[in-house]
Design an enzyme around this catalytic site. Structure first.
Site, PDB file in Angstrom:
ATOM      1  N   ASN A   1      32.105  83.687  50.130  1.00  0.00           N
ATOM      2  CA  ASN A   1      31.538  82.361  49.901  1.00  0.00           C
ATOM      3  C   ASN A   1      31.397  82.112  48.406  1.00  0.00           C
ATOM      4  O   ASN A   1      31.361  83.058  47.618  1.00  0.00           O
ATOM      5  CB  ASN A   1      30.169  82.262  50.586  1.00  0.00           C
ATOM      6  CG  ASN A   1      30.306  82.066  52.085  1.00  0.00           C
ATOM      7  OD1 ASN A   1      31.161  81.333  52.548  1.00  0.00           O
ATOM      8  ND2 ASN A   1      29.468  82.744  52.854  1.00  0.00           N
TER       9      ASN A   1
ATOM     10  N   CYS B   1      36.068  82.689  58.335  1.00  0.00           N
ATOM     11  CA  CYS B   1      34.633  82.700  58.602  1.00  0.00           C
ATOM     12  C   CYS B   1      34.434  82.934  60.099  1.00  0.00           C
ATOM     13  O   CYS B   1      35.347  82.730  60.894  1.00  0.00           O
ATOM     14  CB  CYS B   1      34.020  81.364  58.170  1.00  0.00           C
ATOM     15  SG  CYS B   1      32.226  81.251  58.345  1.00  0.00           S
ATOM     16  N   HIS B   2      33.230  83.359  60.488  1.00  0.00           N
ATOM     17  CA  HIS B   2      32.970  83.628  61.908  1.00  0.00           C
ATOM     18  C   HIS B   2      31.991  82.638  62.531  1.00  0.00           C
ATOM     19  O   HIS B   2      31.524  82.848  63.637  1.00  0.00           O
ATOM     20  CB  HIS B   2      32.448  85.057  62.106  1.00  0.00           C
ATOM     21  CG  HIS B   2      31.402  85.453  61.113  1.00  0.00           C
ATOM     22  ND1 HIS B   2      31.512  86.578  60.330  1.00  0.00           N
ATOM     23  CD2 HIS B   2      30.232  84.866  60.755  1.00  0.00           C
ATOM     24  CE1 HIS B   2      30.456  86.679  59.545  1.00  0.00           C
ATOM     25  NE2 HIS B   2      29.666  85.650  59.795  1.00  0.00           N
TER      26      HIS B   2
ATOM     27  N   HIS C   1      31.275  75.628  57.528  1.00  0.00           N
ATOM     28  CA  HIS C   1      29.834  75.477  57.708  1.00  0.00           C
ATOM     29  C   HIS C   1      29.414  74.048  58.047  1.00  0.00           C
ATOM     30  O   HIS C   1      28.228  73.771  58.161  1.00  0.00           O
ATOM     31  CB  HIS C   1      29.047  75.988  56.486  1.00  0.00           C
ATOM     32  CG  HIS C   1      29.182  77.463  56.280  1.00  0.00           C
ATOM     33  ND1 HIS C   1      28.679  78.111  55.174  1.00  0.00           N
ATOM     34  CD2 HIS C   1      29.763  78.424  57.037  1.00  0.00           C
ATOM     35  CE1 HIS C   1      28.957  79.409  55.266  1.00  0.00           C
ATOM     36  NE2 HIS C   1      29.613  79.617  56.397  1.00  0.00           N
TER      37      HIS C   1
ATOM     38  N   TYR D   1      22.617  71.317  54.343  1.00  0.00           N
ATOM     39  CA  TYR D   1      23.657  70.291  54.267  1.00  0.00           C
ATOM     40  C   TYR D   1      23.118  68.906  54.624  1.00  0.00           C
ATOM     41  O   TYR D   1      23.674  67.899  54.193  1.00  0.00           O
ATOM     42  CB  TYR D   1      24.787  70.620  55.248  1.00  0.00           C
ATOM     43  CG  TYR D   1      25.609  71.823  54.881  1.00  0.00           C
ATOM     44  CD1 TYR D   1      26.714  71.702  54.052  1.00  0.00           C
ATOM     45  CD2 TYR D   1      25.292  73.083  55.368  1.00  0.00           C
ATOM     46  CE1 TYR D   1      27.482  72.800  53.722  1.00  0.00           C
ATOM     47  CE2 TYR D   1      26.054  74.190  55.042  1.00  0.00           C
ATOM     48  CZ  TYR D   1      27.146  74.044  54.223  1.00  0.00           C
ATOM     49  OH  TYR D   1      27.902  75.138  53.900  1.00  0.00           O
TER      50      TYR D   1
END
Length: 488
Positions: A149, A170-171, A201, A258
């Site tokens: 990241n 990414c997971h 994300h 976010y």
């Protein structure tokens, strides 16, 4: 098959071990070479000892080397995997601590917001160094798999400026799908078919089918609200599901960074988060977790080494993308996953240059993305806010333009909801000065930033945040693990 995989940042011991065992679950990969590299000789030797023990216990011909010389590790590599944390926990602590002085409360702070943007400034010069070395000494057309990241910013820089074949991994999608399958009562996550698309994300489950049955918003809301654990831990995500009509991949705590509506006031933070685990919204939660994990590993290393003597169990291969991508590319066994790549028209209502996370298929011809996806308008709008910040952040990191960096931070949704322009300007000066050792592109700007700080009249405060917990000692962690084991 015989080829070389280089892992940069291999001192991330637990994650490196997972990638290593996953890859060796592929029968054709027994004869490959793993070249480990890290800036920490100490961590490097610890992980090499663990991997050597795995190779020995499983009687494999696999070769493992370790060096702090990155170029040597990359020589002849076909695949390069990055899981670096530039600046380590020292710089990460500043990513959380300094913004708190200006009222910005982050749970993770490594992908977006003030902390994530500064993290990107530290990473991008190093990512470009990786790309230069890959082009000069790795195998021709080597593939760069970035796990580090801030995912979008790192991948953006590697593709646009590093000019290397790069995919970000990414997971979050997998974990979100596991949650959905669980609340819907599926016997296995494989019963759930889904399309998840957006940016890293901020990826959204825009199509869900359980055993062929389409799952609508109302059914999914009811399932989450009826769940005894997720109804408490994922309050914010459930509220977003109700309002947007689709579920987000991102954790309750990270999603709140976010979407500033949930994290701009202390009383709102405590209303929406859950303190049962760091990931659900705790102030600086991931920093605390990372610090405890490092301390625990250092203390309990002999146990980790002993556990490495167990046989590899292919049935426990994880859902991390890396091993599956390599298997598809090398054996032509097709793999479907969600990948971070340049948009190029894959998502119709996001910019062409953005790094998107969306479904694709992998075979010997490469990663082939599913094109023509249109996000719901609210999802696209939230993604756009971050994309604009990411673009400015990447360009600032490349140019060393501190004014552009300040504008990027100012336009971050949470920062803009909490801080004034004067506060943002001072905060960025303070972060750049504090992290100067990892920001070579801003060396020319540090003296002036230091001078401005000495004269600034912007007031700050020492604030731990709305929901901060102290780092637990090894003794506390042992006691907690023992209690959990006794409980069942």
């Amino acid at each position: 098959m015989s080829f070389k995989i280089a892992i940069i940042g291999a001192g991330s011991v637990g994650f490196t071990k997972k990638l290593f065992t996953d890859i060796l679950c592929v029968p054709e990969f027994r004869d490959i070479e793993f070249a480990l590299t890290d800036v920490s000789e100490h961590n490097l030797q610890m992980i090499k000892a663990i991997l050597d023990r795995i190779v020995e216990a499983n009687k494999l011909p696999t070769k493992v080397t370790a060096t702090t010389d990155r170029r040597k590790a990359l020589e002849g590599a076909r695949y390069i995997i990055s899981c670096v944390r530039v600046g380590g926990l020292e710089a990460y602590a500043d990513d959380i601590r300094i913004p708190l002085k200006y009222g910005i409360d982050q749970c993770v702070g490594d992908t977006i917001c003030a902390g994530g943007i500064l993290y990107g400034q530290r990473n991008i010069p190093v990512i470009l160094d990786f790309c230069r070395d890959i082009k000069e000494v790795a195998e021709t057309n080597a593939k760069f798999l970035n796990y580090a990241n801030p995912m979008a910013m790192n991948t953006w820089a590697a593709i646009e400026y590093g000019k290397v074949d790069t995919v970000g991994l990414c997971h979050g999608v997998q974990h979100g799908a596991e949650q959905i399958a669980e609340v819907l009562g599926a016997k296995s996550p494989r019963e759930l078919d889904y399309v998840c698309s957006g940016i890293n994300h901020q990826t959204w489950f825009i199509d869900l089918r359980l055993n062929g049955h389409p799952i609508g918003k109302d059914e999914l809301v009811a399932a989450f609200e009826a769940h005894p654990v997720y109804s408490r831990q994922e309050k914010l995500r459930i509220d977003v599901l109700k309002r947007f009509g689709v579920y987000s991949t991102e954790s309750n705590g990270h999603l709140s960074e976010y979407l500033p509506w949930y994290r701009k006031r202390p009383d709102e933070i405590t209303r929406w988060i859950d303190m049962s685990d760091w990931i659900h919204g705790e102030t600086g939660g991931y920093l605390r977790y990372s610090t405890e994990t490092r301390n625990w590993f250092e203390t309990e290393y002999p146990q980790f080494l002993e556990a490495a003597s167990k046989p590899i169990d292919a049935s426990k291969r994880s859902n991390e993308h890396a091993s599956h991508i390599l298997e598809a590319l090398e054996t032509n066994r097709v793999y479907r996953g969600h990948f971070n790549v340049r948009n190029n028209g894959v998502i119709t209502n996001l910019p062409q240059d953005a790094i998107i996370e969306s479904p694709g298929f992998v075979d010997r011809f490469g990663i082939n993305m599913t094109a023509g996806i249109t996000l719901p308008e609210a999802c696209a709008a939230t993604c756009m806010a971050s994309i604009n910040v990411q673009r400015m952040s990447v360009h600032a990191a490349i140019s060393g333009d501190i004014d552009l960096l300040k504008l990027a931070v100012l336009h971050d949704p949470l920062v803009g909801a909490v801080s004034t322009p004067e506060e943002v300007w001072q905060m960025v000066d303070e972060m750049v000065v504090a992290q100067a050792d990892w920001l070579p592109q801003y060396a020319h700007a540090v003296p002036a930033a230091t001078e401005r700080l000495s004269k600034s009249g912007v007031k700050t405060r020492e604030w731990a945040g709305a929901a901060r917990r102290n780092v637990r000692s090894i003794e506390e962690l042992r006691a907690e693990k023992a209690a959990l084991k006794q409980a069942g």
